[in-house]
Design an enzyme around this catalytic site. Structure first.
Site, PDB file in Angstrom:
ATOM      1  N   LYS A 169       0.838  -1.199   0.000  1.00 36.10           N
ATOM      2  CA  LYS A 169       0.000   0.000   0.000  1.00 36.10           C
ATOM      3  C   LYS A 169       0.872   1.247   0.000  1.00 36.10           C
ATOM      4  CE  LYS A 169      -3.789   2.142   2.560  1.00 36.10           C
ATOM      5  NZ  LYS A 169      -4.749   1.997   3.649  1.00 36.10           N
ATOM      6  N   LYS A 206       9.470  -0.362  13.815  1.00 34.85           N
ATOM      7  CA  LYS A 206       9.973  -0.070  12.465  1.00 34.85           C
ATOM      8  C   LYS A 206      11.036   1.021  12.526  1.00 34.85           C
ATOM      9  CE  LYS A 206       5.679  -0.899   9.842  1.00 34.85           C
ATOM     10  NZ  LYS A 206       4.642  -0.265   9.025  1.00 34.85           N
ATOM     11  N   GLU A 236      -4.210  -6.936  15.083  1.00 30.94           N
ATOM     12  CA  GLU A 236      -3.752  -5.624  14.617  1.00 30.94           C
ATOM     13  C   GLU A 236      -4.902  -4.613  14.687  1.00 30.94           C
ATOM     14  OE1 GLU A 236      -2.169  -4.660  10.503  1.00 30.94           O
ATOM     15  OE2 GLU A 236      -0.252  -4.805  11.535  1.00 30.94           O
ATOM     16  N   GLY A 283      -4.936  -2.418   5.023  1.00 35.71           N
ATOM     17  CA  GLY A 283      -4.177  -3.578   4.536  1.00 35.71           C
ATOM     18  C   GLY A 283      -4.836  -4.907   4.887  1.00 35.71           C
ATOM     19  N   ARG A 284      -5.237  -5.073   6.138  1.00 33.93           N
ATOM     20  CA  ARG A 284      -5.781  -6.376   6.568  1.00 33.93           C
ATOM     21  C   ARG A 284      -7.230  -6.565   6.131  1.00 33.93           C
ATOM     22  NH1 ARG A 284      -4.426  -2.987  10.525  1.00 33.93           N
ATOM     23  NH2 ARG A 284      -6.023  -2.160  11.918  1.00 33.93           N
ATOM     24  N   GLU A 306      10.726  -4.666   4.256  1.00 31.54           N
ATOM     25  CA  GLU A 306      10.825  -6.086   3.891  1.00 31.54           C
ATOM     26  C   GLU A 306      10.454  -6.282   2.416  1.00 31.54           C
ATOM     27  OE1 GLU A 306       9.253  -4.793   6.499  1.00 31.54           O
ATOM     28  OE2 GLU A 306       9.185  -6.168   8.215  1.00 31.54           O
ATOM     29  N   HIS A 336      -3.147 -33.470  18.447  1.00 32.99           N
ATOM     30  CA  HIS A 336      -1.974 -34.233  18.876  1.00 32.99           C
ATOM     31  C   HIS A 336      -0.869 -33.299  19.326  1.00 32.99           C
ATOM     32  CE1 HIS A 336      -3.926 -37.834  17.321  1.00 32.99           C
ATOM     33  NE2 HIS A 336      -4.376 -37.018  16.388  1.00 32.99           N
TER      34      HIS A 336
HETATM   35  O1  F6P Z   1       2.611  -4.133   9.932  1.00 31.08           O
HETATM   36  C1  F6P Z   1       2.040  -2.925   9.622  1.00 31.08           C
HETATM   37  C2  F6P Z   1       1.489  -2.869   8.240  1.00 31.08           C
HETATM   38  O2  F6P Z   1       1.279  -1.525   7.960  1.00 31.08           O
HETATM   39  C3  F6P Z   1       0.216  -3.681   8.037  1.00 31.08           C
HETATM   40  O3  F6P Z   1      -0.894  -3.068   8.554  1.00 31.08           O
HETATM   41  C4  F6P Z   1       0.228  -3.802   6.560  1.00 31.08           C
HETATM   42  O4  F6P Z   1      -0.714  -4.731   6.102  1.00 31.08           O
HETATM   43  C5  F6P Z   1       1.651  -4.189   6.317  1.00 31.08           C
HETATM   44  O5  F6P Z   1       2.370  -3.400   7.252  1.00 31.08           O
HETATM   45  C6  F6P Z   1       2.184  -3.971   4.927  1.00 31.08           C
HETATM   46  O6  F6P Z   1       2.122  -2.624   4.558  1.00 31.08           O
HETATM   47  P1  F6P Z   1       2.276  -2.190   3.050  1.00 31.08           P
HETATM   48  O7  F6P Z   1       1.159  -2.784   2.283  1.00 31.08           O
HETATM   49  O8  F6P Z   1       2.241  -0.694   3.053  1.00 31.08           O
HETATM   50  O9  F6P Z   1       3.597  -2.706   2.552  1.00 31.08           O
END
Ligand code: F6P
Length: 507
Positions: free
Chosen positions: A185, A472, A331, A245-246, A191, A362
């Site tokens: 987003k 972060k 979250e 995002g979620r 990452e 199990h």
């Molecule tokens: O972990 C925080 C967060 O902002 C989530 O809410 C989101 O889904 C994820 O990081 C990834 O964010 P982006 O889509 O901006 O890479």
């Protein structure tokens, strides 16, 4: 809601239920299991094995009314700025309306064209690069609906910045026949950018730098940044800032999933979601699946004081569903400040965990049956499987029914205390006809609105996530030190600093 008459009434009512066993409740009402259910569009919610009565449900409904849940649902579904700390709507329901806003309809059309082309034989593999909400939804849904997928196309998910994940996800793939979809987003997530850069190098090494960009598409709310990365305009898909995002599976974030299952299955998922959106809007609380699930969660969390719950799908295809719900719930509702900035006056979001049955039986079910903590369980199962091994499916479902029965009723006839099963352990069963694109959509929307219901009663904003920011920021500073571009911070604590020193010495 804490301190209101409704809250106090529920507290007093819970005290009356202290010492009442689920066995007693079922004996007193022989058709309890037929009554304490709700159903919509083939999805059944059986909540009879919770420590509650009709009066509890009535009181919880009154609590929902007191919290103004009905009006808040309307506000959310109608696109009002319910995400108050970020002053914008959380309008994911608009993505799955049969009459979506024009920009949504247009984007769905672009996605379908892209997915159709990607499925036509040009690629052997599609790799989604994203993390959190830009990974968990499409990864979960792609695994859930493997039976509906294109067997010719290998759709994989790369999320962790750990290089081992890149190594494993790309293992065996031919870079010349691999397409990456970078989903972010913000297009600033460390990452995702690290993985995208490594993927670009991997592709460029095989096909040359000039060709590399034709192996990339992007989904983002920051198209300029995706273009800056070298991704062509015509394959940059829009994610709107009014979709969290979620909550984004139904948006272009679901592009890799659509590529796996095709536009028709994607549309069927949207229809299942929309059905639940409208059901949530209009059904009375006693028949409203998301509201009931949310309110029973509040009953368990706040009035019985149980801090965790388990989501146990008896469906291997839903193996990633607990992890998906973990982000959705934790979250969203892991907050201790109310929307007005004051501290939360009650416990809020519970810890969510789980994995598919029967494997968990199990592993951790020992604690569920005999441990000192009570963990409410949400079982998910289906009447018909997506495979032909029906005898396996009978065995699987026999175990689901047996687990819920054992948790509720226990067994007290053994002389040996080690073999006693106290029972009285609550569970809820969600029973669908079959795991299909439509029923998956129902489940996703059901849990989204469960979480929303709880947030409204707790007075918190489920749509922000400020709690992830500090880590972060600190990681960015430490990464600069590790890269040698910044000096150690003089203010840092001795533990963190000596761990860093040891790492630098030994790496
Ligand atoms: O972990 C925080 C967060 O902002 C989530 O809410 C989101 O889904 C994820 O990081 C990834 O964010 P982006 O889509 O901006 O890479």
């Amino acid at each position: 809601m804490y301190g209101t008459g409704e809250w106090r009434g529920l507290n007093a009512h819970r005290e009356e239920l202290d010492g009442v066993h689920l066995r007693d409740l079922f004996v007193a009402d022989p058709i309890r299991g037929e009554r304490l259910i709700a159903e919509t569009d083939g999805l059944l919610l059986d909540y009879s094995k919770n420590r509650l009565t009709d009066e509890t449900v009535e009181l919880l409904g009154a609590l929902a009314d007191r919290a103004g849940l009905r009006a808040r649902i309307e506000a959310m579904l109608d696109g009002e700025p319910v995400n108050t700390t970020e002053d914008r709507p959380a309008w994911h329901p608009a993505l799955r309306r049969p009459d979506p806003p024009p920009e949504v309809r247009a984007e769905l059309g672009r996605m379908a064209a892209f997915a159709g082309e990607a499925r036509s034989g040009r690629w052997d593999a599609v790799v989604n690069i994203g993390i959190g909400g830009s990974d968990l939804g499409p990864a979960m849904a792609t695994a859930a609906l493997k039976a509906y997928g294109n067997t010719e196309l290998d759709v994989r998910f790369l999320s962790n910045v750990d290089g081992a994940h890149f190594r494993e996800v790309t293992r065996g793939l031919d870079p010349a026949r691999t397409l990456f979809i970078v989903v972010s987003k913000t297009f600033t997530t460390t990452e995702t950018l690290a993985n995208a850069i490594t993927a670009r190098d991997w592709i460029a090494h095989a096909v040359g730098v000039e060709q590399a960009s034709s192996h990339f598409a992007a989904v983002t709310a920051s198209p300029n940044k995706a273009q800056g990365f070298g991704i062509h305009d015509d394959v940059v898909f829009t994610m709107w800032d009014w979709v969290g995002g979620r909550y984004s599976l139904a948006s272009a974030v679901g592009l890799s999933f659509m590529t796996a299952v095709g536009p028709d299955a994607f549309a069927a998922m949207l229809a299942g979601m929309h059905h639940i959106d409208e059901h949530f809007r209009s059904a009375p609380w006693t028949e409203n699946l998301p509201a009931l699930l949310g309110l029973i969660g509040i009953w368990n969390r706040n009035f019985w004081g149980w801090p965790t719950y388990a989501v146990l799908p008896y469906a291997q295809e839903l193996a990633l569903f607990p992890a998906y719900i973990q982000q959705l719930d934790m979250e969203s509702n892991g907050k201790s400040v109310q929307t007005d900035g004051t501290p939360a006056s009650t416990a809020t979001g519970p810890v969510v965990w789980g994995q598919p049955g029967t494997n968990g039986q199990h592993a951790f079910h020992q604690l569920l049956h005999q441990g000192t903590d009570i963990v409410p369980v949400e079982f998910i199962g289906f009447c018909r499987p997506n495979h032909s091994h029906t005898e396996h499916h009978d065995l699987l479902m026999a175990n689901l029914f047996a687990q819920a029965e054992a948790l509720a009723f226990g067994a007290s006839d053994a002389d040996d205390p080690h073999r006693q099963f106290p029972g009285n352990r609550p569970s809820t069963v969600l029973l669908g006809d079959q795991l299909t694109p439509r029923s998956l959509g129902q489940l996703v929307a059901l849990y989204e609105h469960k979480v929303f219901t709880q947030a409204i009663v707790w007075g918190i904003n489920p749509f922000d996530q400020w709690g992830v920011e500090l880590g972060k920021t600190l990681a960015t500073g430490i990464a600069a030190e590790l890269a040698g571009t910044a000096d150690p911070s003089p203010a840092r604590d001795s533990s963190t600093q000596s761990l860093i020193n040891r790492y630098v010495m030994k790496r």
